[in-house]
Design an enzyme around this catalytic site. Sequence first.
Site, PDB file in Angstrom:
ATOM      1  N   LYS A   1      27.888  24.491  14.448  1.00 15.13           N
ATOM      2  CA  LYS A   1      28.700  25.095  13.372  1.00 15.13           C
ATOM      3  C   LYS A   1      28.541  26.615  13.269  1.00 15.13           C
ATOM      4  CE  LYS A   1      27.637  24.196   8.950  1.00 15.13           C
ATOM      5  NZ  LYS A   1      27.634  23.475   7.671  1.00 15.13           N
TER       6      LYS A   1
ATOM      7  N   ARG B   1      65.745  51.655  54.456  1.00 20.08           N
ATOM      8  CA  ARG B   1      66.652  50.557  54.138  1.00 20.08           C
ATOM      9  C   ARG B   1      67.784  50.645  55.161  1.00 20.08           C
ATOM     10  NH1 ARG B   1      68.591  53.823  48.807  1.00 20.08           N
ATOM     11  NH2 ARG B   1      70.146  55.067  49.875  1.00 20.08           N
TER      12      ARG B   1
ATOM     13  N   ARG C   1      30.479  17.736  10.165  1.00 18.56           N
ATOM     14  CA  ARG C   1      31.807  17.690   9.556  1.00 18.56           C
ATOM     15  C   ARG C   1      32.814  18.604  10.263  1.00 18.56           C
ATOM     16  NH1 ARG C   1      29.079  18.590   3.758  1.00 18.56           N
ATOM     17  NH2 ARG C   1      27.426  19.269   5.162  1.00 18.56           N
TER      18      ARG C   1
ATOM     19  N   LYS D   1      48.142  47.591  35.465  1.00 19.45           N
ATOM     20  CA  LYS D   1      46.774  47.066  35.578  1.00 19.45           C
ATOM     21  C   LYS D   1      45.879  48.061  36.303  1.00 19.45           C
ATOM     22  CE  LYS D   1      44.685  45.269  38.747  1.00 19.45           C
ATOM     23  NZ  LYS D   1      44.220  44.595  39.962  1.00 19.45           N
TER      24      LYS D   1
HETATM   25  C1  UD1 Z   1      23.547  22.493   0.945  1.00 20.22           C
HETATM   26  C2  UD1 Z   1      22.747  22.162  -0.317  1.00 20.22           C
HETATM   27  C3  UD1 Z   1      23.711  21.999  -1.480  1.00 20.22           C
HETATM   28  C4  UD1 Z   1      24.525  23.263  -1.660  1.00 20.22           C
HETATM   29  C5  UD1 Z   1      25.234  23.662  -0.372  1.00 20.22           C
HETATM   30  C6  UD1 Z   1      25.839  25.034  -0.508  1.00 20.22           C
HETATM   31  C7  UD1 Z   1      20.804  20.849   0.377  1.00 20.22           C
HETATM   32  C8  UD1 Z   1      20.201  19.502   0.471  1.00 20.22           C
HETATM   33  N1  UD1 Z   1      22.035  20.925  -0.111  1.00 20.22           N
HETATM   34  O1  UD1 Z   1      24.396  21.399   1.235  1.00 20.22           O
HETATM   35  O2  UD1 Z   1      22.963  21.753  -2.670  1.00 20.22           O
HETATM   36  O3  UD1 Z   1      25.464  23.098  -2.693  1.00 20.22           O
HETATM   37  O4  UD1 Z   1      24.306  23.702   0.731  1.00 20.22           O
HETATM   38  O5  UD1 Z   1      26.600  25.382   0.608  1.00 20.22           O
HETATM   39  O6  UD1 Z   1      20.156  21.810   0.711  1.00 20.22           O
HETATM   40  N2  UD1 Z   1      20.190  23.022   8.132  1.00 20.22           N
HETATM   41  C9  UD1 Z   1      19.084  23.135   8.938  1.00 20.22           C
HETATM   42  N3  UD1 Z   1      18.335  22.013   9.160  1.00 20.22           N
HETATM   43  C10 UD1 Z   1      18.613  20.824   8.595  1.00 20.22           C
HETATM   44  C11 UD1 Z   1      19.758  20.722   7.758  1.00 20.22           C
HETATM   45  C12 UD1 Z   1      20.524  21.844   7.550  1.00 20.22           C
HETATM   46  O7  UD1 Z   1      18.784  24.202   9.459  1.00 20.22           O
HETATM   47  O8  UD1 Z   1      17.872  19.879   8.850  1.00 20.22           O
HETATM   48  C13 UD1 Z   1      21.037  24.231   7.923  1.00 20.22           C
HETATM   49  C14 UD1 Z   1      22.454  24.051   8.390  1.00 20.22           C
HETATM   50  O9  UD1 Z   1      22.598  24.482   9.746  1.00 20.22           O
HETATM   51  C15 UD1 Z   1      23.243  24.945   7.432  1.00 20.22           C
HETATM   52  C16 UD1 Z   1      22.383  24.955   6.169  1.00 20.22           C
HETATM   53  O10 UD1 Z   1      21.106  24.484   6.542  1.00 20.22           O
HETATM   54  O11 UD1 Z   1      23.364  26.261   7.933  1.00 20.22           O
HETATM   55  C17 UD1 Z   1      22.970  24.049   5.069  1.00 20.22           C
HETATM   56  O12 UD1 Z   1      23.115  22.737   5.580  1.00 20.22           O
HETATM   57  P1  UD1 Z   1      24.387  21.842   5.256  1.00 20.22           P
HETATM   58  O13 UD1 Z   1      24.225  20.560   5.972  1.00 20.22           O
HETATM   59  O14 UD1 Z   1      25.611  22.619   5.434  1.00 20.22           O
HETATM   60  O15 UD1 Z   1      24.128  21.573   3.700  1.00 20.22           O
HETATM   61  P2  UD1 Z   1      25.244  21.225   2.594  1.00 20.22           P
HETATM   62  O16 UD1 Z   1      25.585  19.802   2.700  1.00 20.22           O
HETATM   63  O17 UD1 Z   1      26.335  22.204   2.671  1.00 20.22           O
HETATM   64 MG    MG Z   2      26.841  23.649   4.069  1.00 16.36          MG
END
Ligand code: UD1
Ligand code: MG
Length: 466
Positions: free
Chosen positions: A23, A445, A16, A356
């Site tokens: 990110k 000069r 996103r 500088k």
């Molecule tokens: C997640 C939660 C949601 C919560 C929100 C809060 C889940 C399914 N959802 O959603 O309930 O309200 O955070 O901010 O957990 N990541 C990994 N590996 C993956 C997927 C994600 O390491 O396969 C990491 C991402 O880099 C990130 C974190 O996990 O730092 C959260 O992932 P993100 O995709 O942002 O989850 P949200 O949709 O925000």
């Molecule tokens: Mg998140």
Amino acid sequence: MENLAVIILAAGKGKRMRSGLVKVLHPLLGRPMLSFPLEIALEGLQPEKTVVVIGHQAEQIRACFPDPRITFVEQKEQLGTGHAVSMTAPLLEDFKGTILILSGDTPLIHVQTLTEMVKHHRDAKAALTLLTALREDPTGYGRVIRGKGAAGKVQKVVEEKDATPRERGITEVNTGIYCAQTPFLFQALGALRADNAQKEYYLPDIIESALRKKKKVETFTAPDPVEVMGINTRAELVQAEGIMAERVRRHWMTEGVTIQDPGSVYIEPSCRIGRDTVIYPNCYLRGETVIGEGCRIGPQVEIVGSRIGNRVQIRFCTMITESLIADDAIVGPFSHLRPQSQLGKGAKIGNFVEVKKSRIGPGTKANHLAYIGDSEVGAGVNIGAGAITCNYDGFHKHRTIIEDGVFVGSNTALVAPIKLGKGSSVAAGSTVTKDVPPYALAVSRARQKSIKKWAMKKAKSKGPQG
Ligand code: UD1
Ligand code: MG
């Protein structure tokens, strides 16, 4: 904290954000987002183990954080937050104690909230504790579904994409931060299924497996929903940066710094500012900048990685990078100090002067329109308007040495390498190519010639005009 291990999830790309950069490396006040939860873990909580799950741009993330206290684990395919945590099993399965799971995209969290949450989890002897928050606008977050009654126990978390319109109306959200007991966590992860809208292994689904096994699941509500805000989009990134910037400004105001029009002032957390210093609007203080007491900075000034003494004035539209400025100096308006510039006590650098890689002695003045590069300038020197050190011959940089008390006249070119001896003077308009002995006057000069009655002679030869 004893018997504590921290996992930080940072493997996702952050679709996103619509960015080529993963990110968690997007900067917030000049530092990658991931550095904030990492600092909270390493410095604030001091756990026995800190494991970071990485995937997208794993090598860049490793390179950013070469701290030996961190163990990185790779999640090759990003199959969801539950899958990400399961990648740590080889390292943490046998860990005796509490595992705290943080999210790399939740950088505003306070240490105190986490310590209180861990305490709550331990006192309650829970298998799992979920950090929740009450948000006026819960859009984008997983909603916390509770059983009936006012103090209804948590039953599950439903992601926005899987939620019914009624569930979307719930304002209690999952923050993505959890405490879990070790054997329970990895057992529950093994049983996760990806039967949801995103076809991912959702970490919060372990709530249901805990409840099925009659294990205790607790919630702990963050006192302020702002600190648990998750960053998924550029708009949220900018919003979080604004909140963090406000925290930094408030800190310095409590420490005795006046910040006029605070919303227009940007101060990175790595800066230090002395008391009774006033920061005027539109200033940017970056990197390891240290500003002393009683200074006046701005308006419209950018200072990067520089040390500024006490009672220094940095005036309108000035830029200073990696430089050292001693007490009582005055710089600007419209000055540019480039890296490795050093100003002595009470030195003055005025409008349209660029310095500088040069040392300028105490009390020396270059008040207007000059370039001082690769130079060593002594004390009490006067650099006239339009004086230029010609430090570059097209191939190499050369040094200019100007000893104490020298007077450099206006519009002069000092062709380096060159040395102007103590107390010497350079006449205005000169191009100086040879060293000037102490106390001598260098003039180079054409001698002035005034042709008498030239105007009349001209009129005669050309005839009446018009
Ligand atoms: C997640 C939660 C949601 C919560 C929100 C809060 C889940 C399914 N959802 O959603 O309930 O309200 O955070 O901010 O957990 N990541 C990994 N590996 C993956 C997927 C994600 O390491 O396969 C990491 C991402 O880099 C990130 C974190 O996990 O730092 C959260 O992932 P993100 O995709 O942002 O989850 P949200 O949709 O925000
Ligand atoms: Mg998140």
